[in-house]
Scaffold this motif. Structure first.
Motif, PDB file in Angstrom:
ATOM      1  N   ALA A 108       0.846  -1.288   0.079  1.00 38.48           N
ATOM      2  CA  ALA A 108      -0.112   0.064  -0.139  1.00 38.48           C
ATOM      3  C   ALA A 108       0.782   1.198  -0.041  1.00 38.48           C
ATOM      4  O   ALA A 108       0.484   2.297  -0.661  1.00 38.48           O
ATOM      5  CB  ALA A 108      -0.917   0.081   1.380  1.00 38.48           C
ATOM      6  N   SER A 109       2.034   1.328   0.562  1.00 38.78           N
ATOM      7  CA  SER A 109       2.942   2.357   0.815  1.00 38.78           C
ATOM      8  C   SER A 109       3.874   2.428  -0.153  1.00 38.78           C
ATOM      9  O   SER A 109       4.932   2.945   0.021  1.00 38.78           O
ATOM     10  CB  SER A 109       3.310   2.606   2.166  1.00 38.78           C
ATOM     11  OG  SER A 109       4.321   1.578   2.452  1.00 38.78           O
ATOM     12  N   ALA A 110       3.963   1.372  -1.338  1.00 42.10           N
ATOM     13  CA  ALA A 110       5.004   1.459  -2.392  1.00 42.10           C
ATOM     14  C   ALA A 110       5.431   3.021  -3.249  1.00 42.10           C
ATOM     15  O   ALA A 110       4.162   3.755  -3.078  1.00 42.10           O
ATOM     16  CB  ALA A 110       4.696   0.453  -3.328  1.00 42.10           C
ATOM     17  N   PRO A 111       6.440   3.242  -3.235  1.00 42.34           N
ATOM     18  CA  PRO A 111       6.620   4.379  -3.848  1.00 42.34           C
ATOM     19  C   PRO A 111       6.097   4.364  -5.263  1.00 42.34           C
ATOM     20  O   PRO A 111       6.260   3.252  -5.962  1.00 42.34           O
ATOM     21  CB  PRO A 111       8.203   4.649  -3.835  1.00 42.34           C
ATOM     22  CG  PRO A 111       8.705   3.108  -3.658  1.00 42.34           C
ATOM     23  CD  PRO A 111       7.547   2.587  -2.821  1.00 42.34           C
ATOM     24  N   ARG A 112       5.783   5.409  -5.972  1.00 39.78           N
ATOM     25  CA  ARG A 112       5.246   5.745  -7.238  1.00 39.78           C
ATOM     26  C   ARG A 112       6.503   5.563  -8.156  1.00 39.78           C
ATOM     27  O   ARG A 112       7.412   6.091  -7.909  1.00 39.78           O
ATOM     28  CB  ARG A 112       4.654   6.938  -7.597  1.00 39.78           C
ATOM     29  CG  ARG A 112       3.231   6.716  -6.738  1.00 39.78           C
ATOM     30  CD  ARG A 112       2.365   8.239  -7.163  1.00 39.78           C
ATOM     31  NE  ARG A 112       3.451   9.266  -6.974  1.00 39.78           N
ATOM     32  CZ  ARG A 112       3.028  10.352  -6.625  1.00 39.78           C
ATOM     33  NH1 ARG A 112       1.694  10.786  -6.566  1.00 39.78           N
ATOM     34  NH2 ARG A 112       3.766  11.476  -6.545  1.00 39.78           N
ATOM     35  N   PRO A 113       6.424   4.994  -9.336  1.00 42.08           N
ATOM     36  CA  PRO A 113       7.527   4.820 -10.254  1.00 42.08           C
ATOM     37  C   PRO A 113       7.688   6.386 -10.841  1.00 42.08           C
ATOM     38  O   PRO A 113       7.203   7.326 -11.036  1.00 42.08           O
ATOM     39  CB  PRO A 113       7.156   4.128 -11.536  1.00 42.08           C
ATOM     40  CG  PRO A 113       5.759   4.185 -11.452  1.00 42.08           C
ATOM     41  CD  PRO A 113       5.166   4.251  -9.897  1.00 42.08           C
ATOM     42  N   ALA A 114       9.136   6.652 -11.312  1.00 45.64           N
ATOM     43  CA  ALA A 114       9.476   7.906 -11.565  1.00 45.64           C
ATOM     44  C   ALA A 114       9.000   8.200 -13.029  1.00 45.64           C
ATOM     45  O   ALA A 114       8.965   7.106 -13.633  1.00 45.64           O
ATOM     46  CB  ALA A 114      10.789   8.165 -11.503  1.00 45.64           C
ATOM     47  N   THR A 115       8.464   9.402 -13.416  1.00 46.13           N
ATOM     48  CA  THR A 115       8.123   9.787 -14.794  1.00 46.13           C
ATOM     49  C   THR A 115       9.155  10.588 -15.326  1.00 46.13           C
ATOM     50  O   THR A 115       9.656  11.417 -14.747  1.00 46.13           O
ATOM     51  CB  THR A 115       6.625  10.480 -14.768  1.00 46.13           C
ATOM     52  OG1 THR A 115       6.733  11.492 -13.872  1.00 46.13           O
ATOM     53  CG2 THR A 115       5.812   9.436 -13.902  1.00 46.13           C
ATOM     54  N   LEU A 116       9.354  10.408 -16.781  1.00 43.06           N
ATOM     55  CA  LEU A 116       9.990  11.349 -17.381  1.00 43.06           C
ATOM     56  C   LEU A 116       9.392  12.738 -17.626  1.00 43.06           C
ATOM     57  O   LEU A 116       8.046  12.560 -18.287  1.00 43.06           O
ATOM     58  CB  LEU A 116      10.304  10.476 -18.707  1.00 43.06           C
ATOM     59  CG  LEU A 116      11.518  11.273 -19.603  1.00 43.06           C
ATOM     60  CD1 LEU A 116      12.705  11.539 -18.837  1.00 43.06           C
ATOM     61  CD2 LEU A 116      11.766  10.525 -20.900  1.00 43.06           C
ATOM     62  N   ASN A 117       9.783  13.676 -17.185  1.00 48.05           N
ATOM     63  CA  ASN A 117       9.286  15.119 -17.596  1.00 48.05           C
ATOM     64  C   ASN A 117       9.912  15.486 -19.129  1.00 48.05           C
ATOM     65  O   ASN A 117      11.009  15.481 -19.059  1.00 48.05           O
ATOM     66  CB  ASN A 117       9.994  16.044 -16.593  1.00 48.05           C
ATOM     67  CG  ASN A 117       9.129  17.399 -16.662  1.00 48.05           C
ATOM     68  OD1 ASN A 117       8.606  17.693 -17.562  1.00 48.05           O
ATOM     69  ND2 ASN A 117       9.376  18.451 -15.722  1.00 48.05           N
ATOM     70  N   THR A 118       9.145  15.559 -19.881  1.00 47.99           N
ATOM     71  CA  THR A 118       9.213  15.986 -21.234  1.00 47.99           C
ATOM     72  C   THR A 118       8.951  17.657 -21.530  1.00 47.99           C
ATOM     73  O   THR A 118       9.056  18.042 -22.850  1.00 47.99           O
ATOM     74  CB  THR A 118       8.535  15.207 -22.373  1.00 47.99           C
ATOM     75  OG1 THR A 118       6.988  15.151 -21.966  1.00 47.99           O
ATOM     76  CG2 THR A 118       8.657  13.687 -22.266  1.00 47.99           C
ATOM     77  N   ASP A 119       8.662  18.549 -20.796  1.00 52.11           N
ATOM     78  CA  ASP A 119       8.562  19.826 -20.959  1.00 52.11           C
ATOM     79  C   ASP A 119       9.783  20.441 -21.381  1.00 52.11           C
ATOM     80  O   ASP A 119      11.042  20.087 -20.829  1.00 52.11           O
ATOM     81  CB  ASP A 119       8.312  20.583 -19.332  1.00 52.11           C
ATOM     82  CG  ASP A 119       6.972  19.981 -19.045  1.00 52.11           C
ATOM     83  OD1 ASP A 119       6.116  19.616 -19.742  1.00 52.11           O
ATOM     84  OD2 ASP A 119       6.700  20.455 -17.660  1.00 52.11           O
ATOM     85  N   VAL A 120       9.797  21.479 -22.559  1.00 52.91           N
ATOM     86  CA  VAL A 120      10.844  22.010 -22.986  1.00 52.91           C
ATOM     87  C   VAL A 120      11.200  23.400 -22.087  1.00 52.91           C
ATOM     88  O   VAL A 120      10.395  24.285 -22.032  1.00 52.91           O
ATOM     89  CB  VAL A 120      10.649  22.315 -24.433  1.00 52.91           C
ATOM     90  CG1 VAL A 120      11.726  23.082 -25.093  1.00 52.91           C
ATOM     91  CG2 VAL A 120      10.368  21.118 -25.258  1.00 52.91           C
ATOM     92  N   VAL A 121      12.351  23.360 -21.662  1.00 52.99           N
ATOM     93  CA  VAL A 121      12.552  24.814 -21.011  1.00 52.99           C
ATOM     94  C   VAL A 121      13.551  25.535 -21.904  1.00 52.99           C
ATOM     95  O   VAL A 121      14.566  25.167 -22.309  1.00 52.99           O
ATOM     96  CB  VAL A 121      13.458  24.371 -19.772  1.00 52.99           C
ATOM     97  CG1 VAL A 121      13.826  25.681 -18.920  1.00 52.99           C
ATOM     98  CG2 VAL A 121      12.657  23.383 -18.866  1.00 52.99           C
ATOM     99  N   ALA A 122      13.245  26.774 -21.979  1.00 50.53           N
ATOM    100  CA  ALA A 122      13.848  27.867 -22.949  1.00 50.53           C
ATOM    101  C   ALA A 122      15.225  28.307 -21.933  1.00 50.53           C
ATOM    102  O   ALA A 122      14.851  28.802 -20.982  1.00 50.53           O
ATOM    103  CB  ALA A 122      13.178  28.784 -23.505  1.00 50.53           C
TER     104      ALA A 122
END
Length: 124
Positions: A108-122
């Protein structure tokens, strides 16, 4: 030194070694029983390996026609193997419930998997 004197000297050395070997073998048999009951195969194998050394030492008392230390060591291992197996079978349901209870809150308290952030930063 006469033959009788030499024999008495050897008996005075070998019998205590045989008794000490039987004590070592009994302690290792107890460790093997608890290891078998807990399901620790490596510990049980190590304890039985050291039991062999203790049993071989206990045979040295047979020089004085004293076989009791060896019989105590051999019967001790037999009893330990049977007792460890009976305890493992008797407590198997309890250990299974304990393992299931330990796994349930962890899921129940397992950590969520990491997600890849695809936002472009100028960058300026």
């Amino acid at each position: 030194m006469s033959t009788l004197g030499l024999t008495n000297t050897l008996v005075s050395v070998f019998v205590p070694i045989g008794v000490a070997g039987a004590v070592i073998a009994l302690v290792c048999a107890l460790v093997a029983a608890f290891a078998i009951a807990r399901g620790a195969a490596g510990l049980a194998g190590g304890a039985i390996g050291v039991w062999i050394v203790g049993a071989l030492l206990s045979v040295s008392a047979s020089f004085a026609a004293l076989w009791t230390p060896f019989f105590v060591a051999a019967i001790g291992l037999g009893v330990a193997l049977v007792a460890g197996t009976v305890l493992r079978v008797a407590f198997a349901p309890l250990l299974a419930r304990r393992a299931a209870a330990a796994k349930a809150p962890a899921a129940a308290s397992a950590p969520r998997p990491a997600t890849l952030n695809t936002d472009v930063v100028a960058v300026a």
